[in-house]
Design an enzyme around this catalytic site. Structure first.
Site, PDB file in Angstrom:
ATOM      1  N   GLN A 284       0.830  -1.209   0.000  1.00 24.93           N
ATOM      2  CA  GLN A 284       0.000   0.000   0.000  1.00 24.93           C
ATOM      3  C   GLN A 284       0.860   1.253   0.000  1.00 24.93           C
ATOM      4  OE1 GLN A 284      -4.351  -0.863   1.889  1.00 24.93           O
ATOM      5  NE2 GLN A 284      -2.799  -0.406   3.390  1.00 24.93           N
ATOM      6  N   GLU A 287       1.873   2.758  -3.456  1.00 23.53           N
ATOM      7  CA  GLU A 287       0.854   3.594  -4.089  1.00 23.53           C
ATOM      8  C   GLU A 287       0.675   4.906  -3.326  1.00 23.53           C
ATOM      9  OE1 GLU A 287      -2.767   1.530  -4.900  1.00 23.53           O
ATOM     10  OE2 GLU A 287      -1.782  -0.042  -6.078  1.00 23.53           O
ATOM     11  N   GLU A 288       0.686   4.833  -2.003  1.00 19.97           N
ATOM     12  CA  GLU A 288       0.511   6.031  -1.190  1.00 19.97           C
ATOM     13  C   GLU A 288       1.587   7.069  -1.496  1.00 19.97           C
ATOM     14  OE1 GLU A 288       0.967   7.347   3.505  1.00 19.97           O
ATOM     15  OE2 GLU A 288       0.394   5.297   3.014  1.00 19.97           O
ATOM     16  N   ARG A 289       2.833   6.617  -1.599  1.00 17.81           N
ATOM     17  CA  ARG A 289       3.938   7.557  -1.800  1.00 17.81           C
ATOM     18  C   ARG A 289       3.922   8.165  -3.196  1.00 17.81           C
ATOM     19  NH1 ARG A 289       7.629   3.380   1.759  1.00 17.81           N
ATOM     20  NH2 ARG A 289       6.911   4.201   3.772  1.00 17.81           N
ATOM     21  N   ALA A 292       1.138  10.733  -3.236  1.00 16.86           N
ATOM     22  CA  ALA A 292       1.500  11.968  -2.535  1.00 16.86           C
ATOM     23  C   ALA A 292       2.395  12.853  -3.389  1.00 16.86           C
ATOM     24  CB  ALA A 292       2.197  11.630  -1.215  1.00 16.86           C
TER      25      ALA A 292
END
Length: 429
Positions: A284, A287-289, A292
């Site tokens: 996860q 994708e989060e980074r 952002a």
């Protein structure tokens, strides 16, 4: 992919927002107005975007301009925004499930469309609202969409995609932020239930969330193999919102400290396999980074452009501030850095949608994004003079909001450690 998108475009499951905002034909240009970004603007010369990406961005921009930006100042002052209302608007338009499975209400597109959406959300005039949306789409739900049971997806993923439920992610704790392996919240199995005790810190959407994607220790094994992800309804007995945390930035996003006191959750709420939670969470994080970085790039473009406009009008020593070499050279340096970061983002995204592990590149992008945001916001704020020290301009809000980029989702130092590990330069034990 083109055939797939065209079929979706012609179906009722894609561009559900056509009932509330008009969408131009894909053959038309995305916008007749010049964008502040110096990045590629047409599908013909873009590295990863097609005309479908640009059509998606255009439709989202209309929602941002009509439903979000007019209220941002009020939400910033109030310290929260109406997540259920905003998410319902976005969900009805299809923007909360861009790369989620079609059978659960998503659009079934690849992750590059999430990046495009994240970029467009960077046009929101604050950092808090985009961050809250990102938690819903790219932090709390990817593991559920990928590894969750059909029953769990129907109960939690479907309403998260439609915007009927607000999600939050429960990973960080008081003594375990970037060091995820050190969390101490426990979920002990008793019969067909988990009994959960512990707490979570820095929980975005925490005061409004309907459910949490919770990372907890489900055994006493090794720290990287004893954790599991669990869908936890926030209205269960024993779930306590201890406080809403006051922050220096991201004001419009509510952030909570949450405690669990003998909270009972059905074992069927386990996402995927028991003990795989740490691995799922690391996936996860990729994708989060990337999400952002995409989001903050747009705001950096806007801050540079607004600084150019302001310094061209503001005069000092009988000439515009912009005409001083130190100023326009510095802005040129900053725009160059933004473009380099954008290239890294697109390269990482292109590799990721082909199934590659981009942990190193995503870590590099996040590291550079956080550092550049601090550097850019400080330099640009300086050129605004006294106005930059007020709350009336975007650059001062970005100065406060962007500081989180180097802390949340893995601090700069953790990113450096990951990069060094992939470079095989870490000290050997």
């Amino acid at each position: 992919m083109a055939l797939r998108v065209n079929l979706l475009v012609n179906s009722s499951s894609f561009y559900k927002f056509t009932s509330c905002v008009p969408v131009r034909s894909f053959s038309e240009r995305v916008s007749t107005k010049p964008e502040p970004s110096s990045g590629p603007e047409t599908s013909g010369d873009h590295l990863i975007y097609t005309r479908e990406h640009f059509a998606l961005k255009e439709s989202l921009r209309k929602i941002i301009d009509q439903e979000i930006n007019p209220h941002v100042d009020q939400w910033e002052a109030e310290g929260t925004f109406p997540a259920h209302k905003v998410f319902k608007i976005l969900g009805s338009a299809g923007f909360l499930g861009v790369n989620k499975p079609v059978e659960y209400g998503g659009l079934g597109l690849d992750f590059s469309y999430n990046v495009a959406v994240s970029e467009e959300l960077g046009n929101i005039r604050c950092g808090g609202v985009p961050m809250a949306i990102g938690v819903q789409t790219d932090m709390a739900t990817p593991a559920l969409a990928r590894f969750g049971s059909a029953e769990l997806k129907k109960e939690f993923l479907v309403p998260s995609i439609t915007g009927d439920k607000v999600a939050c992610l429960g990973v960080s704790e008081v003594g375990a932020g970037s060091d995820v392996s050190s969390i101490i919240t426990k979920a002990v199995q008793k019969g067909d239930e988990f009994v959960i005790n512990g707490g979570k810190m820095w929980t975005t959407n925490g005061t409004q969330a309907d459910w949490m994607c919770l990372l907890a220790n489900t055994s006493d094994g090794p720290p990287h193999r004893n954790k599991s992800l669990i869908c936890l309804p926030m209205n269960l007995p024993g779930v306590h919102i201890a406080r809403k945390i006051d922050k220096i930035g991201m004001k419009s996003s509510d952030t909570a400290e949450v405690f669990f006191d003998d909270v009972r959750v059905p074992c069927k709420n386990l996402i995927g396999q028991e003990g795989m939670g740490f691995t799922y969470q690391m996936l996860q994080f990729q994708e989060e980074r990337l999400w952002a970085v995409a989001n903050i790039l747009t705001t950096m473009d806007t801050v540079i452009q607004e600084t150019i406009q302001y310094t061209r009008q503001r005069k000092i020593f009988k000439q515009p501030v912009l005409y001083h070499q130190a100023v326009h050279f510095r802005l040129a340096e900053l725009q160059t850095e933004v473009e380099l970061l954008r290239s890294l983002l697109y390269r990482a995204t292109a590799l990721y949608i082909k199934g590659n592990d981009v942990t190193k590149l995503a870590s590099m992008a996040k590291l550079k994004g956080g550092r550049l945001a601090r550097e850019l916001s400080d330099s640009c704020l300086q050129y605004w003079g006294g106005m930059g020290f007020t709350s009336d301009v975007l650059v001062s809000r970005f100065y406060r909001d962007s500081r989180l980029m180097s802390i949340g989702g893995g601090a700069d130092e953790v990113m450096l450690g990951i990069i060094a590990k992939y470079m095989d330069t870490m000290p050997r034990k």
